[in-house]
Every structure is written in C-alpha cells, then in structure tokens.
Design a protein around this motif. Structure first.
Motif, PDB file in Angstrom:
ATOM      1  N   ALA A 227     -22.582  12.975 -23.818  1.00  0.00           N
ATOM      2  CA  ALA A 227     -22.835  14.125 -23.198  1.00  0.00           C
ATOM      3  C   ALA A 227     -24.248  14.823 -23.395  1.00  0.00           C
ATOM      4  O   ALA A 227     -24.869  15.417 -22.520  1.00  0.00           O
ATOM      5  CB  ALA A 227     -21.799  15.071 -23.822  1.00  0.00           C
ATOM      6  N   GLU A 228     -24.881  14.604 -24.421  1.00  0.00           N
ATOM      7  CA  GLU A 228     -26.150  15.121 -24.909  1.00  0.00           C
ATOM      8  C   GLU A 228     -27.281  14.444 -23.909  1.00  0.00           C
ATOM      9  O   GLU A 228     -28.243  15.211 -23.375  1.00  0.00           O
ATOM     10  CB  GLU A 228     -26.684  15.181 -26.168  1.00  0.00           C
ATOM     11  N   VAL A 229     -27.169  13.189 -23.672  1.00  0.00           N
ATOM     12  CA  VAL A 229     -28.047  12.491 -22.689  1.00  0.00           C
ATOM     13  C   VAL A 229     -27.625  12.670 -21.428  1.00  0.00           C
ATOM     14  O   VAL A 229     -28.570  12.925 -20.794  1.00  0.00           O
ATOM     15  CB  VAL A 229     -27.974  10.830 -23.067  1.00  0.00           C
ATOM     16  N   VAL A 230     -26.213  13.018 -20.910  1.00  0.00           N
ATOM     17  CA  VAL A 230     -26.115  13.635 -19.841  1.00  0.00           C
ATOM     18  C   VAL A 230     -26.882  14.819 -19.285  1.00  0.00           C
ATOM     19  O   VAL A 230     -27.400  14.862 -18.321  1.00  0.00           O
ATOM     20  CB  VAL A 230     -24.656  13.717 -19.374  1.00  0.00           C
ATOM     21  N   ALA A 231     -26.646  15.815 -20.461  1.00  0.00           N
ATOM     22  CA  ALA A 231     -27.439  17.001 -20.086  1.00  0.00           C
ATOM     23  C   ALA A 231     -28.994  16.940 -20.072  1.00  0.00           C
ATOM     24  O   ALA A 231     -29.657  17.409 -19.152  1.00  0.00           O
ATOM     25  CB  ALA A 231     -27.130  17.982 -21.171  1.00  0.00           C
ATOM     26  N   PHE A 232     -29.505  16.005 -20.779  1.00  0.00           N
ATOM     27  CA  PHE A 232     -30.873  15.699 -20.717  1.00  0.00           C
ATOM     28  C   PHE A 232     -31.566  15.126 -19.422  1.00  0.00           C
ATOM     29  O   PHE A 232     -32.226  15.484 -18.640  1.00  0.00           O
ATOM     30  CB  PHE A 232     -31.366  14.787 -21.644  1.00  0.00           C
ATOM     31  N   LEU A 233     -30.604  14.091 -18.822  1.00  0.00           N
ATOM     32  CA  LEU A 233     -30.907  13.449 -17.560  1.00  0.00           C
ATOM     33  C   LEU A 233     -30.642  14.473 -16.260  1.00  0.00           C
ATOM     34  O   LEU A 233     -31.549  14.251 -15.514  1.00  0.00           O
ATOM     35  CB  LEU A 233     -30.031  12.222 -17.388  1.00  0.00           C
ATOM     36  N   ALA A 234     -29.997  15.497 -16.510  1.00  0.00           N
ATOM     37  CA  ALA A 234     -29.688  16.345 -15.568  1.00  0.00           C
ATOM     38  C   ALA A 234     -30.777  17.416 -15.416  1.00  0.00           C
ATOM     39  O   ALA A 234     -30.817  18.075 -14.395  1.00  0.00           O
ATOM     40  CB  ALA A 234     -28.384  16.910 -15.576  1.00  0.00           C
ATOM     41  N   GLY A 235     -31.294  17.659 -16.480  1.00  0.00           N
ATOM     42  CA  GLY A 235     -32.387  18.614 -16.513  1.00  0.00           C
ATOM     43  C   GLY A 235     -33.686  18.530 -16.197  1.00  0.00           C
ATOM     44  O   GLY A 235     -33.923  17.247 -15.721  1.00  0.00           O
ATOM     45  N   GLU A 236     -34.608  19.606 -16.223  1.00  0.00           N
ATOM     46  CA  GLU A 236     -36.088  19.303 -15.683  1.00  0.00           C
ATOM     47  C   GLU A 236     -36.685  18.586 -16.715  1.00  0.00           C
ATOM     48  O   GLU A 236     -37.897  17.854 -16.211  1.00  0.00           O
ATOM     49  CB  GLU A 236     -36.538  20.792 -15.958  1.00  0.00           C
ATOM     50  N   GLU A 237     -36.300  18.261 -17.868  1.00  0.00           N
ATOM     51  CA  GLU A 237     -37.358  17.522 -18.808  1.00  0.00           C
ATOM     52  C   GLU A 237     -37.222  15.916 -18.275  1.00  0.00           C
ATOM     53  O   GLU A 237     -38.111  15.269 -18.682  1.00  0.00           O
ATOM     54  CB  GLU A 237     -36.667  17.514 -20.181  1.00  0.00           C
ATOM     55  N   ALA A 238     -36.226  15.871 -17.558  1.00  0.00           N
ATOM     56  CA  ALA A 238     -35.978  14.266 -17.136  1.00  0.00           C
ATOM     57  C   ALA A 238     -36.358  14.139 -15.765  1.00  0.00           C
ATOM     58  O   ALA A 238     -35.866  13.134 -14.989  1.00  0.00           O
ATOM     59  CB  ALA A 238     -34.548  13.709 -17.294  1.00  0.00           C
TER      60      ALA A 238
END
Length: 256
Positions: A227-238
């Motif tokens: 879930a943490e990786v999903v949040a990262f991929l969905a966000g502006e950082e990615a």
C-alpha cells in the motif's frame, strides 16, 4: 514532500481484504476519497464506513458491465476520478494437466479482463484529471512455476498491459505503473502455509520458514508495505515514473 493526493478520488478493486484493503486504508490516510470495490458487500461496506470520505460498491468484475458501473459510481460519488488501482483477482494453483478451461477462464476473467475493463472505463476521467493507474500483478509473472501456470500467465499479461497503456499515457497525461508483490501475509498466503504444513507434517511456524526459504527471502511482506508503494506511485514524487514495474518482493526476483 507532500504527495498531493489530498481531496482526490480513487477506485480500488479487490478492496475487501488483504492488499486491496490495505491500499484503500493507506489512500484514505493520504486524504483521498476512495471507492472500495469487491464482490463481498458486507466487508467493503464495513471497511468504507471506517474510512473518512470512502464509499463501497459491490460488483463481480468478471461480469462485462461491472467495470463501467463501478467507475460511474466513483465519479457519481466523488465528481472525479484521479486514481485506479487494479487489485482484484486471485488465480488457482495446481497441476497444469488438472486445470481445466473453466479455471483458466476464471483467472483471466477477473484479474486481467477486470483490469482491462476498469482501465478502459476510467481512462477518460483519468485523462481529464491527469491521473494514474496502478496495477497489482505479482512476481509469478516474472518467475514461472509449474504449479502457477494460470497466475503467472495472467500476471505477465498485466505487466504487458501496463507498458502498453503507459505508452498511450505519455501522450494523454495518464501515468500507468505496476507493482509485483512477492509473498505477502494475506489469507491466501496463510492457506498455502497450512497446506504445506499438512503435506510435510510440520507446524505452521516451520512451514512458514520453509516456504520463505523456497524463495530465498528473509521474511514475508505485509499488505501495508504494498500500500505504501501504491501511495508513492500515485503521488507527485513519482511524476516521472511511467510504465514502471516494481518488484516488491524482499529480493525474490534476482534476474535483471
């Protein structure tokens, strides 16, 4: 760095338990409004009730019309759609010669065709929002196994779909990425541990160690780590990650 997800809307399939439920909870913690989609109405309704701004939509994504209805429900509830997470689908393990057409059709119907239809229905909304798709496949798509012919084939197809949609997404402003979980502590993994314990006459702790040793990892992963990786991929950082396929597997896959 803020991920820029607050106030945005997501649809998460397969959200009644395990990885899908952990993803829905993580996105809600980021301030997203989340539509939880799964066949088990009671489970997703209870989960959605505990998450601020969340809603539930019960649907069998093996049915052709279900994906469009789910996307319509998300847009109707939230007025927009910024993120689609395709997490629905578990495939049957077993002897290739014993797996009939029905088992293959069921495996592809939910995990692959469910993702295809949801992506197609969601695409115009994601394009308008400059949103993203995250597909949850699995390391079986990279590492074939004699007892995982259906799952490996489906996961490989989902990775290919990720790359194809990412190619389109470059021109249309939709990011599409994929996560390959390894052995994650879900109900399904617990079942595999119990079966191995029974086959080898082991207690469940010893069976868990044996199963981890088969893949050469130090431990099993937790749904929250995916879930943490999903949040990262969905966000502006990615924002520069497009068509990425991330193996979140504790080091199981060792090939380039």
């Amino acid at each position: 760095m803020p991920r820029g997800l607050h106030g945005k809307a997501a649809l998460v399939s397969g959200a009644s338990r395990g990885i899908g439920l952990a993803i829905a909870r993580r996105l809600a913690a980021e301030g997203m409004r989340v539509l939880l989609v799964a066949r088990t109405a009671a489970a997703i309704e209870a989960a959605a009730a505990a998450l601020p701004g969340a809603a539930a939509f019960a649907a069998d994504l093996r049915r052709k019309e279900a994906a469009t209805l789910a996307v319509d429900a998300a847009v109707g509830q939230f007025g927009r759609l910024d993120l689609l997470v395709n997490c629905a689908g578990a495939t049957q393990r077993g002897d290739f010669l014993a797996l009939d057409d029905a088992a293959w059709e069921d495996g592809f119907a939910l995990k692959l065709f469910g993702a295809v239809r949801l992506s197609r229905a969601a695409w115009p909304h994601l394009r308008a929002a400059r949103g993203s798709i995250v597909n949850i496949a699995g390391v079986g798509g990279r590492q074939p196994g004699a007892d995982f012919t259906i799952g490996g084939s489906v996961n490989a197809a989902l990775m290919n779909l990720t790359k194809a949609l990412a190619d389109r997404g470059v021109a249309e402003g939709v990011r599409v990425n994929c996560i390959n979980p390894g052995s994650i502590r879900t109900d399904r993994l617990a079942g595999r541990i119990r079966n191995l314990a029974a086959e080898r006459g082991l207690d469940e702790a010893a069976a868990a160690e044996a199963l981890a040793a088969q893949t050469g990892v130090a431990r099993f992963g937790e749904p929250e780590e995916i879930a943490e990786v999903v949040a990262f991929l969905a966000g502006e950082e990615a924002s520069y990650i497009q068509g990425g396929i991330l193996d979140v597997d504790g080091g199981w896959i060792r090939t380039v």
